[in-house]
Write an enzyme that holds these catalytic residues in place. Structure first.
Site, mmCIF file in Angstrom:
data_model
loop_
_atom_site.group_PDB
_atom_site.id
_atom_site.type_symbol
_atom_site.label_atom_id
_atom_site.label_comp_id
_atom_site.label_asym_id
_atom_site.label_seq_id
_atom_site.Cartn_x
_atom_site.Cartn_y
_atom_site.Cartn_z
ATOM 1 N N GLU A 38 -1.550 7.382 -2.253
ATOM 2 C CA GLU A 38 -1.323 5.928 -2.284
ATOM 3 C C GLU A 38 -0.988 5.451 -0.866
ATOM 4 O OE1 GLU A 38 -1.727 3.059 -3.312
ATOM 5 O OE2 GLU A 38 -0.453 2.674 -5.053
ATOM 6 N N ASP A 39 -1.205 4.174 -0.618
ATOM 7 C CA ASP A 39 -0.858 3.653 0.708
ATOM 8 C C ASP A 39 0.643 3.383 0.835
ATOM 9 O OD1 ASP A 39 -0.986 1.555 -1.131
ATOM 10 O OD2 ASP A 39 -2.129 0.198 0.151
ATOM 11 N N ASP A 53 6.152 0.422 -3.391
ATOM 12 C CA ASP A 53 7.009 -0.746 -3.250
ATOM 13 C C ASP A 53 7.947 -0.768 -4.455
ATOM 14 O OD1 ASP A 53 7.231 -3.438 -1.773
ATOM 15 O OD2 ASP A 53 6.774 -4.134 -3.784
ATOM 16 N N PHE A 90 6.683 -7.079 4.769
ATOM 17 C CA PHE A 90 5.304 -6.965 4.321
ATOM 18 C C PHE A 90 4.460 -6.430 5.474
ATOM 19 C CE2 PHE A 90 1.085 -7.945 2.912
ATOM 20 C CZ PHE A 90 1.162 -7.639 1.562
ATOM 21 N N ARG A 142 -7.059 -4.753 7.147
ATOM 22 C CA ARG A 142 -7.087 -3.340 6.767
ATOM 23 C C ARG A 142 -7.454 -2.412 7.919
ATOM 24 N NH1 ARG A 142 -6.779 -2.874 1.182
ATOM 25 N NH2 ARG A 142 -7.805 -4.516 -0.005
#
Ligand code: IMP
Length: 180
Positions: free
Chosen positions: A100-101, A104, A153, A166
């Protein structure tokens, strides 16, 4: 690139990412020695991390992708997860490594981990490039973490804001003006 004025700061540099991924790759290689895991990339954010990570892993692996949606075009989670694209391989009896990136709230990964267990995977582990521990809503055990970051963020290295940024090489903080 357009909108670069909305980038507040660099949080993790390309060089730091490269170095950390090499360490994680060694660890994963050692942990899975003699096994052939299925590595599942969570689209879209994880594709750059997955490509770089797997080139530091000296193992035979199967690779597949899932796409789940939990975010719209804003910056906060909706709380529900929808499978947009499912796997094309059977995970029954297999060692699964989810890539996963960013973690959160933890909702996406908690849901994916349960799903792999329901499908009778032999083992399920997670690697995430980034984790925001202060944002967790559910506990999820993540074995391989690149960097723990504060509640900001972030964009770049696969992570987007409204499908943009990205391809930035560094992980950067998005200026609040972008979404407030
Ligand atoms: P969770 O289910 O709340 O853990 O959310 C995980 C997903 O939210 C990630 O795969 C990202 O797509 C998205 N996300 C969370 N924080 C950020 C961020 O700072 N930048 C970009 N995407 C994020």
């Amino acid at each position: 690139m357009e909108h670069t004025n909305l980038i507040k700061a660099t949080l993790v540099s390309e060089q730091q990412i490269k170095q950390r991924i090499a360490e994680l790759g060694k660890q994963i290689t050692a942990d899975y020695k003699g096994r052939r895991p299925i590595v599942i990339g969570v689209l879209k954010g994880a594709w750059i991390y997955l490509a770089d990570l797997l080139r530091e892993v000296d193992l035979d692996v199967d690779v597949d992708f899932m796409s789940v949606s939990s975010y719209g075009s804003g910056t906060s989670t909706s709380g529900t997860i929808t499978i947009v694209k499912d796997l094309s391989v059977d995970v029954t009896g297999r060692d699964v490594l989810i890539v996963e990136d960013i973690v959160d709230s933890g909702l996406t990964l908690a849901r994916l981990k349960d799903l792999m267990r329901d499908r009778n995977a032999k083992s399920v582990e997670i690697s995430t490039l980034l984790s925001k521990p202060s944002r967790r809503k559910v506990e999820v055990d993540v074995k391989y973490i690149g960097f723990e970051i504060p509640d900001e963020f972030v964009i770049g290295y696969g992570l987007d804001f409204d499908e943009k940024y990205r391809t930035l090489r560094d992980i950067c903080v998005l200026a609040e003006e972008a979404y407030k």
